[in-house]
Design a protein around this motif. Structure first.
Motif, short mmCIF file in Angstrom:
data_model
loop_
_atom_site.label_atom_id
_atom_site.label_comp_id
_atom_site.label_asym_id
_atom_site.label_seq_id
_atom_site.Cartn_x
_atom_site.Cartn_y
_atom_site.Cartn_z
N THR A 137 0.88 -1.25 0.13
CA THR A 137 0.08 0.07 -0.07
C THR A 137 1.07 1.21 -0.03
O THR A 137 1.75 1.35 0.78
CB THR A 137 -0.99 0.08 1.36
OG1 THR A 137 -1.61 -1.15 1.20
CG2 THR A 137 -1.79 1.22 1.03
N LEU A 138 0.61 2.28 -0.73
CA LEU A 138 1.39 3.33 -1.15
C LEU A 138 0.62 4.60 -0.57
O LEU A 138 1.27 5.62 0.07
CB LEU A 138 1.68 3.66 -2.58
CG LEU A 138 2.38 2.45 -3.10
CD1 LEU A 138 2.64 2.81 -4.82
CD2 LEU A 138 3.65 2.13 -2.67
N GLY A 139 -0.51 4.42 -0.46
CA GLY A 139 -1.57 5.57 0.22
C GLY A 139 -2.77 5.06 0.65
O GLY A 139 -3.32 4.25 -0.39
N LEU A 140 -3.55 5.80 1.40
CA LEU A 140 -4.93 5.44 1.78
C LEU A 140 -5.57 6.66 2.20
O LEU A 140 -4.88 7.52 2.98
CB LEU A 140 -5.18 4.34 2.80
CG LEU A 140 -6.44 3.99 3.29
CD1 LEU A 140 -7.08 3.27 2.31
CD2 LEU A 140 -6.23 2.99 4.68
N ASP A 141 -6.88 7.16 1.69
CA ASP A 141 -7.66 8.24 1.97
C ASP A 141 -8.84 8.01 2.27
O ASP A 141 -9.53 7.48 1.32
CB ASP A 141 -7.20 9.42 0.95
CG ASP A 141 -7.53 10.75 1.32
OD1 ASP A 141 -7.66 11.02 2.37
OD2 ASP A 141 -8.17 11.43 0.48
N PHE A 142 -9.50 8.65 3.12
CA PHE A 142 -10.95 8.63 3.35
C PHE A 142 -11.54 9.85 3.06
O PHE A 142 -10.93 10.91 3.50
CB PHE A 142 -11.42 8.24 4.75
CG PHE A 142 -11.09 6.78 5.04
CD1 PHE A 142 -12.08 5.69 4.75
CD2 PHE A 142 -9.92 6.26 5.89
CE1 PHE A 142 -11.62 4.43 4.86
CE2 PHE A 142 -9.78 5.06 5.80
CZ PHE A 142 -10.74 4.24 5.92
N ASN A 143 -12.88 9.96 2.79
CA ASN A 143 -13.51 11.41 2.30
C ASN A 143 -14.98 11.09 2.54
O ASN A 143 -15.60 9.93 2.00
CB ASN A 143 -13.23 11.85 1.05
CG ASN A 143 -11.73 12.29 0.86
OD1 ASN A 143 -11.29 13.19 1.65
ND2 ASN A 143 -11.15 12.19 -0.21
N PRO A 144 -15.87 12.12 3.09
CA PRO A 144 -17.14 11.83 3.30
C PRO A 144 -17.67 12.18 1.81
O PRO A 144 -17.13 13.00 1.13
CB PRO A 144 -17.89 12.71 4.21
CG PRO A 144 -16.71 13.81 4.21
CD PRO A 144 -15.19 13.15 3.88
N GLU A 145 -18.66 11.32 1.42
CA GLU A 145 -19.53 11.61 0.03
C GLU A 145 -20.06 12.81 -0.08
O GLU A 145 -20.76 13.52 0.85
CB GLU A 145 -20.32 10.33 -0.20
CG GLU A 145 -20.87 10.52 -1.85
CD GLU A 145 -21.61 9.43 -1.89
OE1 GLU A 145 -23.00 9.56 -2.25
OE2 GLU A 145 -21.06 8.17 -1.96
N ALA A 146 -19.78 13.54 -1.37
CA ALA A 146 -20.30 14.96 -1.45
C ALA A 146 -21.77 14.84 -1.52
O ALA A 146 -22.23 13.92 -2.19
CB ALA A 146 -19.81 15.65 -2.72
N GLU A 147 -22.48 15.90 -1.16
CA GLU A 147 -23.91 15.94 -1.38
C GLU A 147 -24.40 16.69 -2.31
O GLU A 147 -23.86 17.38 -3.21
CB GLU A 147 -24.48 16.27 -0.03
CG GLU A 147 -24.44 15.52 1.17
CD GLU A 147 -24.85 15.85 2.49
OE1 GLU A 147 -25.98 16.62 2.63
OE2 GLU A 147 -24.59 15.38 3.59
#
Length: 147
Positions: A137-147
């Motif tokens: 794994t080189l990178g991991l990112d979480f984001n809330p879904e845009a509404e």
């Protein structure tokens, strides 16, 4: 202050010596290293597609599985999380490196069901794509879904 009548001559000779050292010794060494294959990463597979992959492949499926494992391990997610794997997107970045984007659905107290996007960049470093040890794994990112 005592000045030698040769100090300007010594300065010019010193600068000339530095220039000759750079031109005759340092730069040829640097150029031989630059021209060598030390800094080039040879393509492992000549026919590897690049860019967004419209058709999911077996390898992107394994990349998704590795990303899923990383999300579970590092995502600080509850046990009732639902992975929405049928909606994933994959990009081939070259040299067995992939960007995987997908989402998870979880229930947050007071908010109800929430969908969060995640993206991870993985690279296949081994020869057996089915083995988890073959992926990094080189990178991991979480984001809330845009509404």
């Amino acid at each position: 202050m005592i000045r030698s009548k040769y100090s300007v001559l010594y300065l010019i000779l010193f600068i000339g010596g530095l220039y000759m050292l750079q031109e005759k010794a340092i730069m040829p060494l640097v150029m031989s290293v630059v021209k060598s294959e030390v800094f080039f990463e040879k393509p492992i597979e000549e026919n590897e597609p690049l860019g967004k992959l419209d058709a999911k492949t077996e390898r992107t499926g394994y990349a998704l599985a590795h990303c899923r494992k990383e999300v579970k391990d590092k995502g600080d997610l509850p046990d009732n999380v639902e992975f929405l794997d049928d909606q994933y997107e994959a990009w081939a970045l070259g040299n067995r490196q992939y960007l995987i984007r997908s989402s998870v659905r979880l229930v947050e107290p007071g908010k109800g069901p929430v969908v969060k996007l995640y993206a991870c960049t993985v690279r296949m470093t081994g020869e057996d794509q089915a083995s988890p040890d073959s992926w990094t794994t080189l990178g991991l990112d979480f984001n809330p879904e845009a509404e």
